[in-house]
Structures are given as structure tokens and as C-alpha cells.
Design a protein around this motif. Structure first.
Motif, PDB file in Angstrom:
ATOM      1  N   THR A   1      62.742   9.593  91.929  1.00 29.50           N
ATOM      2  CA  THR A   1      61.494   8.930  92.305  1.00 29.50           C
ATOM      3  C   THR A   1      60.493   8.989  91.164  1.00 29.50           C
ATOM      4  OG1 THR A   1      61.838   9.709  94.567  1.00 29.50           O
ATOM      5  CG2 THR A   1      59.656   8.876  94.040  1.00 29.50           C
ATOM      6  N   THR A   2      59.823   7.882  90.927  1.00 30.95           N
ATOM      7  CA  THR A   2      58.696   7.815  89.999  1.00 30.95           C
ATOM      8  C   THR A   2      57.478   7.377  90.783  1.00 30.95           C
ATOM      9  OG1 THR A   2      60.062   7.274  88.084  1.00 30.95           O
ATOM     10  CG2 THR A   2      57.748   6.596  87.992  1.00 30.95           C
ATOM     11  N   ARG A   3      56.412   8.180  90.703  1.00 31.45           N
ATOM     12  CA  ARG A   3      55.184   7.847  91.425  1.00 31.45           C
ATOM     13  C   ARG A   3      54.046   7.491  90.488  1.00 31.45           C
ATOM     14  NH1 ARG A   3      53.272  12.203  93.977  1.00 31.45           N
ATOM     15  NH2 ARG A   3      52.332  11.088  95.697  1.00 31.45           N
ATOM     16  N   ASN A   4      54.161   7.922  89.232  1.00 26.44           N
ATOM     17  CA  ASN A   4      53.033   7.728  88.320  1.00 26.44           C
ATOM     18  C   ASN A   4      53.499   7.168  86.983  1.00 26.44           C
ATOM     19  OD1 ASN A   4      50.267   7.930  87.566  1.00 26.44           O
ATOM     20  ND2 ASN A   4      50.692   9.840  86.466  1.00 26.44           N
ATOM     21  N   LEU A   5      53.439   5.842  86.880  1.00 28.32           N
ATOM     22  CA  LEU A   5      53.660   5.162  85.606  1.00 28.32           C
ATOM     23  C   LEU A   5      52.285   4.810  85.075  1.00 28.32           C
ATOM     24  CD1 LEU A   5      55.032   3.460  83.408  1.00 28.32           C
ATOM     25  CD2 LEU A   5      55.444   1.696  85.100  1.00 28.32           C
ATOM     26  N   ALA A   6      51.894   5.438  83.979  1.00 24.08           N
ATOM     27  CA  ALA A   6      50.544   5.229  83.444  1.00 24.08           C
ATOM     28  C   ALA A   6      50.523   5.631  81.984  1.00 24.08           C
ATOM     29  CB  ALA A   6      49.519   6.056  84.231  1.00 24.08           C
ATOM     30  N   GLY A   7      49.733   4.905  81.203  1.00 24.55           N
ATOM     31  CA  GLY A   7      49.538   5.264  79.803  1.00 24.55           C
ATOM     32  C   GLY A   7      50.818   5.251  78.985  1.00 24.55           C
ATOM     33  N   GLY A   8      51.810   4.470  79.422  1.00 16.65           N
ATOM     34  CA  GLY A   8      53.048   4.375  78.658  1.00 16.65           C
ATOM     35  C   GLY A   8      54.035   5.501  78.911  1.00 16.65           C
ATOM     36  N   PHE A   9      53.760   6.311  79.915  1.00 17.86           N
ATOM     37  CA  PHE A   9      54.671   7.397  80.294  1.00 17.86           C
ATOM     38  C   PHE A   9      54.922   7.342  81.803  1.00 17.86           C
ATOM     39  CE2 PHE A   9      52.978   8.860  76.302  1.00 17.86           C
ATOM     40  CZ  PHE A   9      53.979   9.623  75.728  1.00 17.86           C
ATOM     41  N   LEU A  10      56.032   7.931  82.200  1.00 16.15           N
ATOM     42  CA  LEU A  10      56.295   8.090  83.632  1.00 16.15           C
ATOM     43  C   LEU A  10      57.038   9.396  83.846  1.00 16.15           C
ATOM     44  CD1 LEU A  10      59.539   7.492  83.916  1.00 16.15           C
ATOM     45  CD2 LEU A  10      58.833   5.145  84.115  1.00 16.15           C
ATOM     46  N   GLU A  11      56.965   9.905  85.075  1.00 16.92           N
ATOM     47  CA  GLU A  11      57.781  11.051  85.453  1.00 16.92           C
ATOM     48  C   GLU A  11      58.953  10.550  86.287  1.00 16.92           C
ATOM     49  OE1 GLU A  11      55.576  10.083  87.427  1.00 16.92           O
ATOM     50  OE2 GLU A  11      56.072  10.638  89.483  1.00 16.92           O
ATOM     51  N   GLU A  12      60.096  11.229  86.161  1.00 17.95           N
ATOM     52  CA  GLU A  12      61.229  10.984  87.067  1.00 17.95           C
ATOM     53  C   GLU A  12      61.534  12.296  87.768  1.00 17.95           C
ATOM     54  OE1 GLU A  12      64.899   9.337  85.751  1.00 17.95           O
ATOM     55  OE2 GLU A  12      64.071   7.354  85.318  1.00 17.95           O
ATOM     56  N   ASP A  13      61.369  12.318  89.070  1.00 11.71           N
ATOM     57  CA  ASP A  13      61.689  13.500  89.875  1.00 11.71           C
ATOM     58  C   ASP A  13      63.042  13.283  90.531  1.00 11.71           C
ATOM     59  OD1 ASP A  13      59.268  14.587  89.258  1.00 11.71           O
ATOM     60  OD2 ASP A  13      58.476  14.560  91.302  1.00 11.71           O
ATOM     61  N   ALA A  14      63.986  14.167  90.254  1.00 14.38           N
ATOM     62  CA  ALA A  14      65.318  14.029  90.852  1.00 14.38           C
ATOM     63  C   ALA A  14      65.585  15.170  91.824  1.00 14.38           C
ATOM     64  CB  ALA A  14      66.390  14.016  89.763  1.00 14.38           C
ATOM     65  N   GLU A  15      66.283  14.822  92.890  1.00 12.04           N
ATOM     66  CA  GLU A  15      66.833  15.817  93.812  1.00 12.04           C
ATOM     67  C   GLU A  15      68.326  15.574  93.885  1.00 12.04           C
ATOM     68  OE1 GLU A  15      65.309  15.658  97.741  1.00 12.04           O
ATOM     69  OE2 GLU A  15      63.361  16.476  97.187  1.00 12.04           O
ATOM     70  N   VAL A  16      69.086  16.660  93.919  1.00 14.17           N
ATOM     71  CA  VAL A  16      70.533  16.552  94.067  1.00 14.17           C
ATOM     72  C   VAL A  16      70.942  17.330  95.309  1.00 14.17           C
ATOM     73  CG1 VAL A  16      72.762  16.836  92.957  1.00 14.17           C
ATOM     74  CG2 VAL A  16      70.723  16.497  91.538  1.00 14.17           C
ATOM     75  N   TRP A  17      71.638  16.654  96.203  1.00 14.53           N
ATOM     76  CA  TRP A  17      72.091  17.244  97.463  1.00 14.53           C
ATOM     77  C   TRP A  17      73.614  17.276  97.482  1.00 14.53           C
ATOM     78  CZ3 TRP A  17      68.792  18.699 101.613  1.00 14.53           C
ATOM     79  CH2 TRP A  17      67.432  18.457 101.390  1.00 14.53           C
ATOM     80  N   ASP A  18      74.177  18.356  98.018  1.00 18.38           N
ATOM     81  CA  ASP A  18      75.637  18.425  98.100  1.00 18.38           C
ATOM     82  C   ASP A  18      76.116  18.046  99.512  1.00 18.38           C
ATOM     83  OD1 ASP A  18      75.301  20.628  99.762  1.00 18.38           O
ATOM     84  OD2 ASP A  18      76.105  22.081  98.322  1.00 18.38           O
ATOM     85  N   GLY A  19      77.434  18.068  99.690  1.00 17.51           N
ATOM     86  CA  GLY A  19      78.035  17.657 100.952  1.00 17.51           C
ATOM     87  C   GLY A  19      77.707  18.575 102.117  1.00 17.51           C
ATOM     88  N   ALA A  20      77.227  19.776 101.827  1.00 12.86           N
ATOM     89  CA  ALA A  20      76.810  20.713 102.875  1.00 12.86           C
ATOM     90  C   ALA A  20      75.323  20.556 103.187  1.00 12.86           C
ATOM     91  CB  ALA A  20      77.109  22.148 102.429  1.00 12.86           C
ATOM     92  N   ASP A  21      74.731  19.460 102.740  1.00 13.81           N
ATOM     93  CA  ASP A  21      73.297  19.186 102.945  1.00 13.81           C
ATOM     94  C   ASP A  21      72.398  20.271 102.369  1.00 13.81           C
ATOM     95  OD1 ASP A  21      73.605  16.720 104.023  1.00 13.81           O
ATOM     96  OD2 ASP A  21      73.068  17.266 106.076  1.00 13.81           O
ATOM     97  N   ARG A  22      72.805  20.820 101.234  1.00 13.83           N
ATOM     98  CA  ARG A  22      71.947  21.765 100.522  1.00 13.83           C
ATOM     99  C   ARG A  22      71.302  21.066  99.333  1.00 13.83           C
ATOM    100  NH1 ARG A  22      72.753  27.483 101.004  1.00 13.83           N
ATOM    101  NH2 ARG A  22      71.102  27.560  99.451  1.00 13.83           N
ATOM    102  N   LEU A  23      70.021  21.303  99.167  1.00 11.54           N
ATOM    103  CA  LEU A  23      69.308  20.808  97.985  1.00 11.54           C
ATOM    104  C   LEU A  23      69.702  21.713  96.820  1.00 11.54           C
ATOM    105  CD1 LEU A  23      67.277  19.112  96.480  1.00 11.54           C
ATOM    106  CD2 LEU A  23      65.426  20.271  97.666  1.00 11.54           C
ATOM    107  N   VAL A  24      70.654  21.256  96.001  1.00 14.80           N
ATOM    108  CA  VAL A  24      71.250  22.130  94.984  1.00 14.80           C
ATOM    109  C   VAL A  24      70.520  22.089  93.646  1.00 14.80           C
ATOM    110  CG1 VAL A  24      73.525  22.179  96.052  1.00 14.80           C
ATOM    111  CG2 VAL A  24      72.988  20.360  94.414  1.00 14.80           C
TER     112      VAL A  24
END
Lengths: 286, 286
Positions: A251-274
Motif C-alpha cells: 500500500t502507498t498512501r503518501n505520494l508527495a514531493g517526488g517520493f512515496l512509501e510502500e508498506d508491505a505485509e506478508v501473510w502465510d497459509g496459517a494466516d500469520r502476519l509473517v
């Protein structure tokens, strides 16, 4: 079921896959490691930043008394190319439950001088020693079943941005974040996919470092095209992943001033945020 | 308006406030700086991690050709105490628009040997050179007006966790994230507040490094008490903040395995998202 047995026989395992071979380092002297960066993990001609982070992560796992990256922060200095590289590590502090180290990846210029590509700071521990408590309010990403998602192989024409790395990944994108590939970006800074390694190797903490930086840039869905070079990427590995494909949501929420953040989440098959990650990247506005 | 004129006369300014004096470094030799860490920024007896990050941030601003921290990643090694410290910086790479540096803060043990407290990697640039484009989908936090929020001075009894730092901050907490102080935590990993410096100094990129780590831990609202030491903290400064109080919103979504993340957003009075941060912290489960 002969078919299943045959598939199982050819499936790569952790320690014996293309990813493991291409991130394997040779000890030159204590704390110093050589590697030949594989051309197999390139996007156009640039080596993928997640693959490079996995290389640095494995070097520190060898150098430090703890084996699992808990938090690793990388600052990307210059673009890496396939070919010889050296990783120099430095032990910052060793503790009972956490150890901290630093590592730099260098390549060579025409005169053979070392040019620094990436520097990382990281704290390592033992994921298996953590207590089982979970009080997570985060929910797994809403992503359709794998069969309803699409990868480069499902496209009649080459997907824009296809590169050597796509042959090494099992990447199936959520159709609702695929508008960019059809010339109709949604305008939302979101990218979601099922993720695995093409040879069937299951995920481990090092492949999680690859997973957070392996999807197309969220900028594509915002309607931008072109290169989105990473300035800084920090990954928190929170749990050893269960076997099977992962779900990655960016997810990117703040594109500004020529920069952006990318926030990643990775979930496994056991529904754990790994794993969780955030990167700061530059955008070229077009 | 004699009253307003008098208030303006006593209001501290950037460069001439308690925060500036307490983060000021003395150059010992090129790249090496001495500082006496102030007891004024402690929580119980530990020096606040955001104050320490501001000290390191100012050292790098002096050492590097660029003045503004764009992304700074800190790994906290050992607890700092008020008193003498030395900051050693290293220039990693200088570029036209971005420069990268490394800095470590050391204190001294009984034998006078240096003990490393924190190591940071950071990339600096010039916030004023960034283009004006904004395509932000993030919304400012829903927080009541400042007059309807509460700080330590509004409490008839000392608020749990009150410390020297509270005298130096204008911190007014959203009542909906104050349940912990009344013995009734909400169970949500959220903390929101209006933030400023008590002497009225406006925000700048260095005080943003303090702002992201100055609220009570989100763990309090999850129902945990006790110390939540930071392992790693990365801050992205995205915009020079406008004058006036800031809104800080911190969220924890994944408490698991004895660790949690704290994601902070800082918004200025012009409704600009001026900083984003994420930290990995340990929790003591009680």
C-alpha cells in the motif's frame, strides 16, 4: 497418486533451490564474503533490491551468533549489476536474545576499485524462541483465490516490465490491482499478489526479504510508469512462515514531493502476519 | 495587544529553544561530536529514543552536504543515560540530491571505554528542493480539537509514567486513547495526540524525529504495562512542517511473539503528512 508424487519429487526445498544457490556466499576471510550476483533476478537490467537484501541477510546470518533477521534496514546507494560482488560485515553488538550487525555490498569499477551498492543495519534473533502470544488486530488481505489471480504466464502478450526475475517467481496478481497492465490503473496505491518461488521452494526468513520487494510498483496503479528506485527499505520478520504460497499486500498512501512509501505485509497459509516492511522510493512523475 | 506581544516575546524559536540547546553538539574533530545528554528528556531514568535520534540527526546534518533527514534508520543497542556522549559519523556516499551517512552514539563505562548506544544509517536531502506534487490518499487522524484533549497537567494526580520529558512537551492526548490512564484501556493499539514543544518552538525535521517517539506506548491501550524498549526505529521526513502544533497518530496492528510494531504519522497544521515512522519494539507480557 503418481502425478502428485512426481511433482513432489521435483519440488525444490529450502537449502536446495535456485534461490539458495543464487544467494550463497563464499567466505573469503572472517566477515568477508564473495558472491556472483545472478542475472536471473533482474528487472530490465537492474538487480532486484529484495534479492540483494536476501544476499546481505544471509551474510549477516553467517557472521552473527543469531540466524534470523528480526529487523533489517537497507539504504540503496548505487544500482547493482549481475556479476562479482563482495559483502563486508561488521558485528555491532552481540546479546543473549538479539545481535546487531552491519553489512555492505560492493561491486567493482573499471579500475577494480570497490563501489558500495547497499549498506544495511540489522538485528537478528531466533524466531523459534519467541513465545506463542498473538494479539494481532491486522487482517489478512482480501485477495481472490490463487486460481483467480494472474501472472505473466497468463498473458497472451508480454506483461509490461517482464524481466528475468518473473521466471523465478510464482507471482499471481489480484485482478483488482492489475488495471495498470491493461492501460487502466485504478488510481489506488495498492498491489496484491500470491507469492512463491517458481521451483516450489517454501518460504523462509530470507525469501521474505525478497517477497516484500517483488511485486510491480504501486506507482503503476497510481498511473505512473517508469523506474521507482528504492532509497531505503526496512523489513521486520515476525514469524517463521508456514509452507505454501504467501499473500503479499502493498500500500502507498503518501505520494508527495517526488517520493512515496510502500508498506508491505506478508501473510502465510496459517494466516500469520509473517513480515512487515516499509520502503521510501523515488518516483519520476510523467 | 500587549498580551499577545508578550506571549510572542517569550515563545522560543527554531535554533533558540531548550530542544536546540539540548541537541547541540560540539565538534571535537572532523566527523566526531561531543554532547552532554540532558536529563530533561528522560522517561523514568532512560533517555527518550526520539531525543537521541534528533541528536544523531543533527550530527549527520553537520557531517553531510545535505541538511534534511529524508530517511533515518536507528538500531538501539543499549540504554542511554543522561551525561557525556560522543557521536562518530561516517560519510557513506554523497550525491547531487541525496547523501547517505552513518552515525553511532557512544557513552562511557566505568573504565572510560566507549560503549555503543545507537547506530543509525540515514539518507539526507533538501526538503525545500522537492516538487509540490501531492497525490496523498492518507487522511489526517480523527482527533478532537486541542482544547478537548488532555495532558499530564490536566490530571489531578500524576499520570502513570510521567517523567522529566513531560515538562518539555506540549502533549495533549485524544481522550479516546486515554483509557489506560484511567485503568480502562480500550484494547485497540492506538495512541493519538497534539504535539509541540512546551516552550512554543515550532517543528522542524529534527523535532519530527522526537515527535514520532514521544507518545505513551500503544501497548498501554492494549492493556500491557511496563517498558517497551525500541529495537529499531525508521523515520521518513516527507515535508518541512508548517508552524503550529502537530497531530501524531500511532497504530499497532501486530503484537506477536513478544514484539510489536508502532506506525506513526505526523500531520502539520496545513494538513500535510510531514513524517511517517515505524518501530519494532519488545513487549513484556504481563
Amino acid at each position: 497418486m503418481p502425478e502428485a508424487a512426481s511433482a513432489a519429487a521435483t519440488r525444490a526445498t529450502i537449502g536446495d533451490s535456485e534461490f539458495d544457490r543464487d544467494t550463497a556466499l563464499t567466505l573469503r576471510e572472517p566477515g568477508v564474503y564473495d558472491i556472483d550476483l545472478s542475472a536471473g533476478w533482474t528487472i530490465i537490467s537492474a538487480v532486484n533490491g529484495g534479492y540483494l537484501l536476501a544476499v546481505l541477510g544471509r551474510a549477516l546470518a553467517h557472521a552473527l551468533p543469531h540466524a534470523d533477521p528480526f529487523t533489517i534496514s537497507a539504504h540503496y546507494l548505487t544500482a547493482s549489476a549481475p556479476g562479482p560482488a563482495v559483502v563486508r560485515t561488521d558485528i555491532v553488538r552481540t546479546g543473549r536474545t538479539l545481535s546487531t550487525g552491519q553489512a555492505s555490498l560492493f561491486q567493482y569499477d573499471e579500475q577494480g576499485r570497490e563501489v558500495e551498492r547497499i549498506r544495511v543495519l540489522a538485528s537478528y534473533g531466533d524466531l523459534d524462541s519467541l513465545p506463542d502470544d498473538i494479539r494481532t488486530t491486522a487482517e489478512p488481505p482480501a485477495i481472490p483465490p490463487l486460481e483467480q489471480c494472474f501472472g505473466p504466464a497468463d498473458s497472451p502478450a508480454p506483461v509490461p516490465g517482464s524481466s528475468a526475475i518473473t521466471d523465478r517467481l510464482m507471482l499471481k496478481l489480484d485482478p483488482s490491482t492489475l488495471g495498470w497492465a491493461l492501460g487502466a490503473p485504478s488510481g489506488n496505491g495498492e498491489m496484491r499478489a500470491w507469492f512463491g518461488l517458481a521451483d516450489g521452494r517454501d518460504a523462509d526468513p530470507f525469501s521474505l526479504l525478497l517477497a516484500v520487494d517483488a511485486l510491480p510498483p504501486t506507482a503503476f496503479e497510481i498511473g505512473l510508469s517508469g523506474w521507482v528506485p528504492t532509497v531505503e527499505l526496512t523489513v521486520h520478520v515476525r514469524c517463521r512462515p508456514a509452507p505454501g504460497p504467501l499473500r503479499v499486500s502493498i500500500t502507498t498512501r503518501n505520494l508527495a514531493g517526488g517520493f512515496l512509501e510502500e508498506d508491505a505485509e506478508v501473510w502465510d497459509g496459517a494466516d500469520r502476519l509473517v513480515a512487515q516492511s516499509r520502503q521510501l522510493a523515488r518516483v519520476r512523475l510523467g
